[in-house]
Each structure stands twice: as C-alpha cells, then as structure tokens.
Design an enzyme around this catalytic site. Structure first.
Site, PDB file in Angstrom:
ATOM      1  N   CYS A  10      80.773  82.207  14.694  1.00 60.15           N
ATOM      2  CA  CYS A  10      80.920  80.834  14.210  1.00 60.15           C
ATOM      3  C   CYS A  10      81.995  80.760  13.116  1.00 60.15           C
ATOM      4  O   CYS A  10      82.490  81.773  12.637  1.00 60.15           O
ATOM      5  CB  CYS A  10      79.590  80.322  13.665  1.00 60.15           C
ATOM      6  SG  CYS A  10      79.022  81.213  12.204  1.00 60.15           S
ATOM      7  N   CYS A  13      81.123  82.681   9.939  1.00 64.73           N
ATOM      8  CA  CYS A  13      81.270  84.129  10.100  1.00 64.73           C
ATOM      9  C   CYS A  13      82.746  84.530  10.027  1.00 64.73           C
ATOM     10  O   CYS A  13      83.100  85.524   9.399  1.00 64.73           O
ATOM     11  CB  CYS A  13      80.652  84.579  11.423  1.00 64.73           C
ATOM     12  SG  CYS A  13      78.906  84.150  11.567  1.00 64.73           S
TER      13      CYS A  13
END
Length: 75
Positions: A10, A13
């Site tokens: 994501c 991240c």
C-alpha cells in the site's frame, strides 16, 4: 545491518520504504534493505498491523509510517 520493511504494497508501506532508504543514505550506513509483501512471511514476525520496520530481526515499529528523521533516530 539488515533492514526489512513489511507491508502489503500500500501507499503507507511504500512511504515507510522510501523513508527508510532516505535515512540509511543520510546516515551513510551500509545496510541491506528488503521489502517484504508476502503475508505469510509477515505473519512469521508476529506483525498484526503494517507497515512494520524490522532492524536486525528486531521489530522496531509496527502500524506507523515513520518519517526519515524518525528512522534515522532508530538506526
């Protein structure tokens, strides 16, 4: 030094990965940085929320997007 960024791929991240790379470069540390997105491997570390940061097999952050300066302090 071995650094692992764990997450599902994501945006948060990816942001932690970028901040980690920036902190390592700023401090001039020689480190291997791995980005682990395999949920089975993430679960092996006992991570319950991502992104997570692991340095030398020790979980130092979980569920937070650290800024480069915060990662640098941990290093």
């Amino acid at each position: 030094m071995n650094i692992k960024v764990l997450g599902g791929g994501c945006a948060k991240c990816e942001a932690l990965l970028a901040a980690t790379k920036e902190a390592v470069a700023e401090k001039g540390i020689e480190a291997e940085i791995e980005y682990i997105t395999d949920m089975a491997k993430i679960m092996e570390y006992g991570i319950m929320s991502t992104p997570a940061l692991i340095i030398d097999n020790k979980v130092v952050s979980m569920g937070r997007v650290l800024k480069a300066k915060d990662v640098a302090k941990i290093l």
